[in-house]
Design an enzyme around this catalytic site. Structure first.
Site, PDB file in Angstrom:
ATOM      1  N   TYR A  13     -93.694  49.048  50.815  1.00  0.00           N
ATOM      2  CA  TYR A  13     -92.597  48.585  49.961  1.00  0.00           C
ATOM      3  C   TYR A  13     -91.360  49.477  50.027  1.00  0.00           C
ATOM      4  O   TYR A  13     -90.256  49.019  49.747  1.00  0.00           O
ATOM      5  CB  TYR A  13     -93.075  48.489  48.511  1.00  0.00           C
ATOM      6  CG  TYR A  13     -93.864  47.226  48.256  1.00  0.00           C
ATOM      7  CD1 TYR A  13     -93.230  46.064  47.827  1.00  0.00           C
ATOM      8  CD2 TYR A  13     -95.228  47.184  48.473  1.00  0.00           C
ATOM      9  CE1 TYR A  13     -93.941  44.900  47.610  1.00  0.00           C
ATOM     10  CE2 TYR A  13     -95.950  46.024  48.255  1.00  0.00           C
ATOM     11  CZ  TYR A  13     -95.299  44.873  47.822  1.00  0.00           C
ATOM     12  OH  TYR A  13     -96.002  43.726  47.620  1.00  0.00           O
ATOM     13  N   ILE A  14     -91.544  50.739  50.368  1.00  0.00           N
ATOM     14  CA  ILE A  14     -90.394  51.649  50.447  1.00  0.00           C
ATOM     15  C   ILE A  14     -90.031  51.940  51.903  1.00  0.00           C
ATOM     16  O   ILE A  14     -88.864  51.857  52.294  1.00  0.00           O
ATOM     17  CB  ILE A  14     -90.704  52.970  49.707  1.00  0.00           C
ATOM     18  CG1 ILE A  14     -91.028  52.686  48.238  1.00  0.00           C
ATOM     19  CG2 ILE A  14     -89.557  53.964  49.847  1.00  0.00           C
ATOM     20  CD1 ILE A  14     -89.972  51.918  47.490  1.00  0.00           C
ATOM     21  N   THR A 120     -94.202  59.382  45.889  1.00  0.00           N
ATOM     22  CA  THR A 120     -94.356  60.010  44.571  1.00  0.00           C
ATOM     23  C   THR A 120     -95.543  60.965  44.622  1.00  0.00           C
ATOM     24  O   THR A 120     -96.632  60.586  45.056  1.00  0.00           O
ATOM     25  CB  THR A 120     -94.609  58.932  43.511  1.00  0.00           C
ATOM     26  OG1 THR A 120     -93.551  57.985  43.604  1.00  0.00           O
ATOM     27  CG2 THR A 120     -94.646  59.532  42.121  1.00  0.00           C
ATOM     28  N   VAL A 158     -86.517  52.789  43.353  1.00  0.00           N
ATOM     29  CA  VAL A 158     -86.065  51.395  43.323  1.00  0.00           C
ATOM     30  C   VAL A 158     -87.040  50.505  42.558  1.00  0.00           C
ATOM     31  O   VAL A 158     -88.236  50.745  42.539  1.00  0.00           O
ATOM     32  CB  VAL A 158     -85.885  50.851  44.753  1.00  0.00           C
ATOM     33  CG1 VAL A 158     -84.683  51.518  45.398  1.00  0.00           C
ATOM     34  CG2 VAL A 158     -87.129  51.106  45.599  1.00  0.00           C
ATOM     35  N   LYS A 209     -88.781  62.462  39.368  1.00  0.00           N
ATOM     36  CA  LYS A 209     -89.432  61.172  39.621  1.00  0.00           C
ATOM     37  C   LYS A 209     -90.568  60.922  38.622  1.00  0.00           C
ATOM     38  O   LYS A 209     -90.680  59.855  38.015  1.00  0.00           O
ATOM     39  CB  LYS A 209     -89.972  61.153  41.055  1.00  0.00           C
ATOM     40  CG  LYS A 209     -90.904  60.018  41.363  1.00  0.00           C
ATOM     41  CD  LYS A 209     -90.173  58.712  41.410  1.00  0.00           C
ATOM     42  CE  LYS A 209     -91.129  57.550  41.415  1.00  0.00           C
ATOM     43  NZ  LYS A 209     -90.501  56.275  41.610  1.00  0.00           N
ATOM     44  N   ASN A 213     -90.782  57.897  35.303  1.00  0.00           N
ATOM     45  CA  ASN A 213     -91.814  56.878  35.090  1.00  0.00           C
ATOM     46  C   ASN A 213     -92.676  57.192  33.864  1.00  0.00           C
ATOM     47  O   ASN A 213     -93.135  56.283  33.172  1.00  0.00           O
ATOM     48  CB  ASN A 213     -92.665  56.713  36.348  1.00  0.00           C
ATOM     49  CG  ASN A 213     -91.957  55.830  37.378  1.00  0.00           C
ATOM     50  OD1 ASN A 213     -90.875  55.317  37.114  1.00  0.00           O
ATOM     51  ND2 ASN A 213     -92.557  55.650  38.535  1.00  0.00           N
ATOM     52  N   GLY A 260     -98.593  47.521  34.322  1.00  0.00           N
ATOM     53  CA  GLY A 260     -99.193  47.324  35.638  1.00  0.00           C
ATOM     54  C   GLY A 260     -98.313  47.869  36.736  1.00  0.00           C
ATOM     55  O   GLY A 260     -97.401  48.664  36.502  1.00  0.00           O
ATOM     56  N   CYS A 263     -96.808  52.072  40.055  1.00  0.00           N
ATOM     57  CA  CYS A 263     -95.999  53.267  39.807  1.00  0.00           C
ATOM     58  C   CYS A 263     -96.239  53.830  38.415  1.00  0.00           C
ATOM     59  O   CYS A 263     -96.798  54.900  38.251  1.00  0.00           O
ATOM     60  CB  CYS A 263     -94.512  52.923  39.944  1.00  0.00           C
ATOM     61  SG  CYS A 263     -94.148  52.027  41.440  1.00  0.00           S
TER      62      CYS A 263
HETATM   63  N1  SAJ Z   1     -93.295  46.751  30.832  1.00  0.00           N
HETATM   64  C1  SAJ Z   1     -93.571  46.521  29.495  1.00  0.00           C
HETATM   65  N2  SAJ Z   1     -92.534  46.622  28.600  1.00  0.00           N
HETATM   66  C2  SAJ Z   1     -91.272  46.927  28.980  1.00  0.00           C
HETATM   67  C3  SAJ Z   1     -91.006  47.184  30.346  1.00  0.00           C
HETATM   68  C4  SAJ Z   1     -92.042  47.081  31.261  1.00  0.00           C
HETATM   69  O1  SAJ Z   1     -94.708  46.239  29.091  1.00  0.00           O
HETATM   70  O2  SAJ Z   1     -90.395  46.980  28.118  1.00  0.00           O
HETATM   71  C5  SAJ Z   1     -94.396  46.648  31.819  1.00  0.00           C
HETATM   72  C6  SAJ Z   1     -94.134  45.613  32.907  1.00  0.00           C
HETATM   73  O3  SAJ Z   1     -94.523  44.324  32.493  1.00  0.00           O
HETATM   74  C7  SAJ Z   1     -94.980  46.151  34.039  1.00  0.00           C
HETATM   75  C8  SAJ Z   1     -94.883  47.674  33.848  1.00  0.00           C
HETATM   76  O4  SAJ Z   1     -94.454  47.869  32.529  1.00  0.00           O
HETATM   77  O5  SAJ Z   1     -96.339  45.773  33.896  1.00  0.00           O
HETATM   78  C9  SAJ Z   1     -93.936  48.374  34.801  1.00  0.00           C
HETATM   79  O6  SAJ Z   1     -92.769  47.589  35.023  1.00  0.00           O
HETATM   80  P1  SAJ Z   1     -91.302  48.204  35.161  1.00  0.00           P
HETATM   81  O7  SAJ Z   1     -90.359  47.106  35.440  1.00  0.00           O
HETATM   82  O8  SAJ Z   1     -91.022  49.061  34.000  1.00  0.00           O
HETATM   83  O9  SAJ Z   1     -91.408  49.221  36.378  1.00  0.00           O
HETATM   84  P2  SAJ Z   1     -91.913  49.119  37.913  1.00  0.00           P
HETATM   85  O10 SAJ Z   1     -93.296  49.702  37.957  1.00  0.00           O
HETATM   86  O11 SAJ Z   1     -91.727  47.793  38.496  1.00  0.00           O
HETATM   87  O12 SAJ Z   1     -90.879  50.138  38.609  1.00  0.00           O
HETATM   88  C10 SAJ Z   1     -90.775  51.461  38.089  1.00  0.00           C
HETATM   89  C11 SAJ Z   1     -89.294  51.794  37.901  1.00  0.00           C
HETATM   90  N3  SAJ Z   1     -89.169  53.031  37.125  1.00  0.00           N
HETATM   91  C12 SAJ Z   1     -88.401  53.089  36.019  1.00  0.00           C
HETATM   92  O13 SAJ Z   1     -87.803  52.150  35.572  1.00  0.00           O
HETATM   93  C13 SAJ Z   1     -88.319  54.426  35.346  1.00  0.00           C
HETATM   94  C14 SAJ Z   1     -88.621  51.946  39.247  1.00  0.00           C
HETATM   95  O14 SAJ Z   1     -87.284  52.397  39.089  1.00  0.00           O
HETATM   96  C15 SAJ Z   1     -89.391  52.936  40.119  1.00  0.00           C
HETATM   97  O15 SAJ Z   1     -88.805  53.094  41.397  1.00  0.00           O
HETATM   98  C16 SAJ Z   1     -90.777  52.383  40.314  1.00  0.00           C
HETATM   99  O16 SAJ Z   1     -91.400  52.330  39.019  1.00  0.00           O
HETATM  100  C17 SAJ Z   1     -91.545  53.301  41.239  1.00  0.00           C
HETATM  101  O17 SAJ Z   1     -91.697  52.934  42.412  1.00  0.00           O
HETATM  102  O18 SAJ Z   1     -91.940  54.396  40.825  1.00  0.00           O
END
Ligand code: SAJ
Length: 434
Positions: A13-14, A120, A158, A209, A213, A260, A263
């Site tokens: 993915y990256i 990471t 990203v 990083k 997260n 989920g 990350c």
């Molecule tokens: N989620 C919630 N409530 C929210 C936001 C998200 O329950 O208010 C859940 C989502 O449904 C999902 C999980 O959290 O199951 C993660 O989703 P996400 O959109 O927060 O993040 P990822 O895992 O898709 O991507 C994250 C991002 N990190 C941050 O926003 C700090 C992204 O920028 C990173 O590059 C990515 O992790 C990574 O690769 O580490």
């Protein structure tokens, strides 16, 4: 510093978007993956991962002749390691792919090369794990003199679903093992990054990083706990959050089915595992979020008055809205736990209607999923599911009980249409009043 050839190790993915983006910006790129199937697929014009815009980008990169995909590295000015870092059952980081990638570079490493780790990783990985491996080449990390190579850590940050845009627009952190390495990294990423490029040391960049997260995980955990409190005290958590967020210094995230993806549900463990004695909050947040699918399961059980033998449609299987990525999806966990409790489950993922999930009966259409069920559990707030009307659902099923775990539905409209709606984070009596 000017770089002409880049070798990217790991075409996931990256790695794949990064390799392709360098290639479309004129660099000659060797994309390497140890998985023969990945290499074959890409060489034959296919794609093994889904991400908006990626197919076009990869085609352009391969078509230009600047991107070549193969199974082993070769000499280059820059080596980028973008391999997965999952965790073992005991939550310790599985660094085998990083070790293997670093070892694979050794025979090709030359003085003046730059090596960048993007995966990471736990704090100090660059200096304590990667650097000693690379130095087995006989060269030394840091500096620009004879016998020296440069080494940096630059985390990918990203958002899946928006990778191509964020790769270019986001601020980029580059942590060097010394100043020269960090500046070399800046010159490299400046080829396509339009966001700010921030230089620091390698371990700080690793921490940045993990902190990002972890911050998000802890904030989602508190939102999930607020949802539980709201149910107990007959409050609508979605309304309460919206009001609280009008405060200039408060920005609460959304409760949901759990956290989920590959990350946020993984990275905080890298900190807990590296320093268990000083990370009780981070550990607890992980446990709260990991416990959320069970909490949603209990909500569905309350709505039906029991699970054994009941017929349930699960709508949404992806790990978050508007993506088709099923990895570490809490929605799948809910579906599987329903089955373990004796329910008959039909699941539908609109972004991946052909999804095959172990032990799960998936439907290719909404109509197929809804036929003959007693309850509809809406677990992912995909636009396509939010926009479905009660009239449409009423045509497809006799079920009139719906559990909305993600605040996707306008409950008034659904109740008026004759549905009984149970919402995560909404007290049962409160939901009748609001
Ligand atoms: N989620 C919630 N409530 C929210 C936001 C998200 O329950 O208010 C859940 C989502 O449904 C999902 C999980 O959290 O199951 C993660 O989703 P996400 O959109 O927060 O993040 P990822 O895992 O898709 O991507 C994250 C991002 N990190 C941050 O926003 C700090 C992204 O920028 C990173 O590059 C990515 O992790 C990574 O690769 O580490």
């Amino acid at each position: 510093m000017k770089f002409l050839n880049v070798c990217v190790l790991g075409l996931g993915y990256i790695g794949l978007p990064t390799a392709s983006t360098f290639a479309t910006h004129g660099l000659r790129v060797i994309g390497v993956d140890v998985d023969r199937k990945v290499v074959d697929t890409l060489q034959n014009g296919g794609l093994h991962i889904q991400e908006p815009g990626l197919r076009t980008l990869v085609r352009a990169a391969l078509g230009s002749g600047n991107l070549v995909v193969q199974g082993i590295p070769e000499e280059a000015d820059v080596f980028i390691i973008a391999v997965p870092t999952p965790f073992f059952d005991d939550k310790s980081a599985d660094m085998r792919a990083v070790v293997a990638a670093a070892e694979a570079i050794i025979p090709y490493l030359r003085p003046g090369n730059l090596v960048v780790l993007e995966s990471t990783s736990p704090p100090r990985t660059t200096v304590d794990l990667v650097q000693p491996i690379l130095e087995r080449s006989g060269l030394r990390a840091g500096g620009a003199g004879p016998g020296r190579f440069m080494l940096a850590y630059s985390p990918e940050r990203v958002l899946p679903g928006q990778i191509l845009r964020e790769l270019i627009q986001n601020a980029r952190v580059i942590g060097g093992v010394d100043r020269i390495s960090a500046e070399a990294g800046r010159d490299l990423y400046a080829i396509f990054v339009r966001g700010e490029i921030i230089l620091t040391d390698a371990t700080t960049a690793e921490m940045v990083k993990l902190m990002e997260n972890t911050y998000r995980d802890v904030n989602i955990a508190i939102a999930n706990e607020f949802a539980r409190l709201a149910e107990r005290f007959e409050v609508n958590v979605w309304e309460a959050i919206a009001i609280a967020n009008r405060h200039p210094r408060v920005s609460i995230l959304h409760p949901g089915v759990g956290v989920g993806g590959h990350c946020i549900s993984v990275d905080p463990w890298f900190l807990v595992e590296a320093a268990p004695d000083i990370t009780p909050l981070i550990r607890t947040a992980r446990q709260v979020n990991d416990g959320q699918p069970k909490y949603v399961l209990a909500l569905i059980e309350r709505a039906l008055g029991g699970l054994a033998g009941r017929r349930i449609a699960v709508l949404g299987l992806a790990y978050k809205p508007n993506v088709d990525d099923l990895r570490e999806s809490p929605a799948i966990q809910v579906a599987c736990e329903l089955i373990a409790e004796g329910a008959f489950v039909k699941a539908f993922e609109p972004n991946k209607p052909d999804a095959l999930v172990k032990n799960l009966n998936t439907s290719k259409t909404l109509a197929e999923a809804l036929e003959g069920v007693e309850l509809i559990a809406l677990l992912v707030a995909h636009d396509e599911l939010r926009n479905v009307t009660p009239e449409r659902i009423a045509e497809l099923t006799t079920a009139r009980v719906i559990v909305d775990a993600v605040n996707a539905l306008d409950t008034d409209v659904w109740r008026q249409a004759g549905f009984q709606v149970f919402c995560l984070g909404v007290g049962q009596n409160q939901s009748e009043v609001v």
